[in-house]
Write an enzyme that holds these catalytic residues in place. Sequence first.
Site, PDB file in Angstrom:
ATOM      1  N   ASN A   7       0.867  -1.271   0.176  1.00  0.00           N
ATOM      2  CA  ASN A   7       0.073   0.137  -0.002  1.00  0.00           C
ATOM      3  C   ASN A   7       1.008   1.213   0.176  1.00  0.00           C
ATOM      4  O   ASN A   7       1.330   1.647   1.123  1.00  0.00           O
ATOM      5  CB  ASN A   7      -0.861   0.072   1.406  1.00  0.00           C
ATOM      6  CG  ASN A   7      -1.468   1.190   1.604  1.00  0.00           C
ATOM      7  OD1 ASN A   7      -1.650   2.279   0.882  1.00  0.00           O
ATOM      8  ND2 ASN A   7      -2.312   1.306   2.536  1.00  0.00           N
ATOM      9  N   ARG A  94      -2.112  -1.844  -3.919  1.00  0.00           N
ATOM     10  CA  ARG A  94      -3.082  -0.538  -3.939  1.00  0.00           C
ATOM     11  C   ARG A  94      -2.848   0.428  -5.136  1.00  0.00           C
ATOM     12  O   ARG A  94      -1.586   0.899  -5.122  1.00  0.00           O
ATOM     13  CB  ARG A  94      -3.024   0.345  -2.591  1.00  0.00           C
ATOM     14  CG  ARG A  94      -3.698   1.457  -2.504  1.00  0.00           C
ATOM     15  CD  ARG A  94      -3.552   2.273  -1.275  1.00  0.00           C
ATOM     16  NE  ARG A  94      -4.427   3.536  -1.359  1.00  0.00           N
ATOM     17  CZ  ARG A  94      -3.842   4.535  -0.894  1.00  0.00           C
ATOM     18  NH1 ARG A  94      -2.809   4.809  -0.445  1.00  0.00           N
ATOM     19  NH2 ARG A  94      -4.989   5.921  -0.973  1.00  0.00           N
ATOM     20  N   HIS A 183      -9.065   6.724  -1.677  1.00  0.00           N
ATOM     21  CA  HIS A 183      -9.237   6.044  -0.364  1.00  0.00           C
ATOM     22  C   HIS A 183     -10.444   4.952  -0.458  1.00  0.00           C
ATOM     23  O   HIS A 183     -10.743   4.750   0.785  1.00  0.00           O
ATOM     24  CB  HIS A 183      -9.342   6.907   0.754  1.00  0.00           C
ATOM     25  CG  HIS A 183      -8.157   7.730   1.019  1.00  0.00           C
ATOM     26  ND1 HIS A 183      -8.314   9.106   1.301  1.00  0.00           N
ATOM     27  CD2 HIS A 183      -6.748   7.912   0.835  1.00  0.00           C
ATOM     28  CE1 HIS A 183      -7.129   9.931   1.328  1.00  0.00           C
ATOM     29  NE2 HIS A 183      -6.269   8.950   1.108  1.00  0.00           N
ATOM     30  N   ARG A 242      -1.548  19.100   0.568  1.00  0.00           N
ATOM     31  CA  ARG A 242      -2.592  19.410  -0.538  1.00  0.00           C
ATOM     32  C   ARG A 242      -3.691  20.392   0.070  1.00  0.00           C
ATOM     33  O   ARG A 242      -3.981  20.362   1.250  1.00  0.00           O
ATOM     34  CB  ARG A 242      -3.354  18.226  -0.937  1.00  0.00           C
ATOM     35  CG  ARG A 242      -2.267  17.454  -2.069  1.00  0.00           C
ATOM     36  CD  ARG A 242      -3.116  16.159  -2.178  1.00  0.00           C
ATOM     37  NE  ARG A 242      -2.340  15.004  -1.403  1.00  0.00           N
ATOM     38  CZ  ARG A 242      -2.923  13.765  -1.538  1.00  0.00           C
ATOM     39  NH1 ARG A 242      -3.882  13.458  -2.126  1.00  0.00           N
ATOM     40  NH2 ARG A 242      -2.282  12.928  -0.554  1.00  0.00           N
ATOM     41  N   GLU A 385      -6.528  -1.203   5.138  1.00  0.00           N
ATOM     42  CA  GLU A 385      -6.531  -1.412   3.626  1.00  0.00           C
ATOM     43  C   GLU A 385      -5.587  -2.546   3.088  1.00  0.00           C
ATOM     44  O   GLU A 385      -6.135  -3.082   2.011  1.00  0.00           O
ATOM     45  CB  GLU A 385      -5.733  -0.103   3.018  1.00  0.00           C
ATOM     46  CG  GLU A 385      -6.603   1.218   3.132  1.00  0.00           C
ATOM     47  CD  GLU A 385      -5.602   2.482   2.849  1.00  0.00           C
ATOM     48  OE1 GLU A 385      -4.826   2.689   3.826  1.00  0.00           O
ATOM     49  OE2 GLU A 385      -6.110   3.154   2.062  1.00  0.00           O
TER      50      GLU A 385
END
Length: 406
Positions: A7, A94, A183, A242, A385
């Site tokens: 990931n 991922r 996500h 960001r 995840e």
Amino acid sequence: MNIFVINSGSSSIKYQLFQTPLSQPVCSGLIERIGLPDAVITHKTYTGGTEQVTKISANIATHEEGMLETGRLLTAPGTGVLQNPDEIDIVGHRIVHGGETLTQTTVITPRVKDEIKKLFPLAPLHNPGHLKGIEVAEKIFKRATQIAVFDTAFHQTMPEKAFRYAVPDVFYKNYGIRVYGFHGISHKYVAGQAMKYLKKPDAKLITIHLGNGCSMAAIKAGVCVETSMGLTPLDGLIMGTRCGNIDASVLLYLMTEQGYTAERLTELLNKQSGMFGLTGQSDMRYIRKMLDEGSEAAKLAYEMYAYRIRKYIGSYAAALEGLDAIVFTAGVGENDSLVRELVCKDMRYFGISIEETKNRQPAGGFLDISAVESGTKVLVIPTNEELEIADQCLALINNKAGAPFN
Ligand SMILES: Nc1ncnc2c1ncn2[C@@H]1O[C@H](COP(=O)(O)OP(=O)(O)O)[C@@H](O)[C@H]1O
Ligand SMILES: CC(=O)OP(=O)(O)O
Ligand SMILES: [Mg+2]
């Protein structure tokens, strides 16, 4: 069967090695602060029921270097759990952006790699690292089937009114300009956990993923109806580096009046904005330290970060026409009780209230931090995840879901 899951986030690589049937991993690891001078690798093995932790400070400049180091740790004396990388049967990757063509978990073929490459401009902090990760994994784990699992896939159920931008049709039809959302692997996983906890398969949930990248999703009966990131993982919440939601005219002004090039703007909005732009730091642990030392910049940044989340909670409750629970997850959401406190402060009128002693419990596991009178449950659910990716890889291999992309 051995499934190794990678990931790659914007600032980290996480990995877990699972054996079937899926349960506790054989080993897991986290490389944090990639590209910063003080990257840290934490590698854990779980053989014989005991957890052994190895911490290594290293200079990991890129995701490629991180992947090579990961491969080494799996077989090295002291940290290794394999005799040979050929013991891996499946590598699950991922992939943040799958666009409109890669919408299901798929075996990686040269064409899939080409598509991932085409999407570099739409996920500049992620897809380039993913492709490198695939290339390195193909070299290390030569016998394994390489499988891609997409962040964007879970959001494909959004209705058109939610995923379209109000620009002429031709921009959607010709250029694929629409909301994709990211996500998704994490939102799907924590929503599943929340529905189980609430014993409510038709639950109305808002999942709040706060890592280095941050996003929210509105989920009804396990199906995503809204999400905060857009064409790229830049929109929505304030993130580590960001800016999130911003008036597009800011860019036009900077280009036409201040001579900014597209390249400089990409760098500005993706890498120099967000919490980093406001405080000079992108890692919430450092910003919290600044706050505790009296920094006004850190105070404002925390307030803005939480305020943005509150605004989305309001609008998503409207989109869902009700709300059973909100779920905090990922690095910040799981660990930073102050963020949760600021988000939920004075929301009693809205049906949300938390109990401070519950909120300040040590991080690391599932928490129900709702006050007794809270109509909406407030949950902290550690995301996984990697487990979700392993599960989707197995489903593909067993032909239960998804289809290879030819
Ligand atoms: N104990 C902590 N307290 C507050 N924030 C934390 C803590 N641990 C991690 N974080 C935050 O989590 C972020 C990383 O989250 P993560 O979900 O792993 O990110 P990503 O996958 O986007 O790289 C770090 O940048 C840091 O800000
Ligand atoms: C999509 C995204 O921003 O991912 P991450 O938070 O892992 O960087
Ligand atoms: Mg992440």
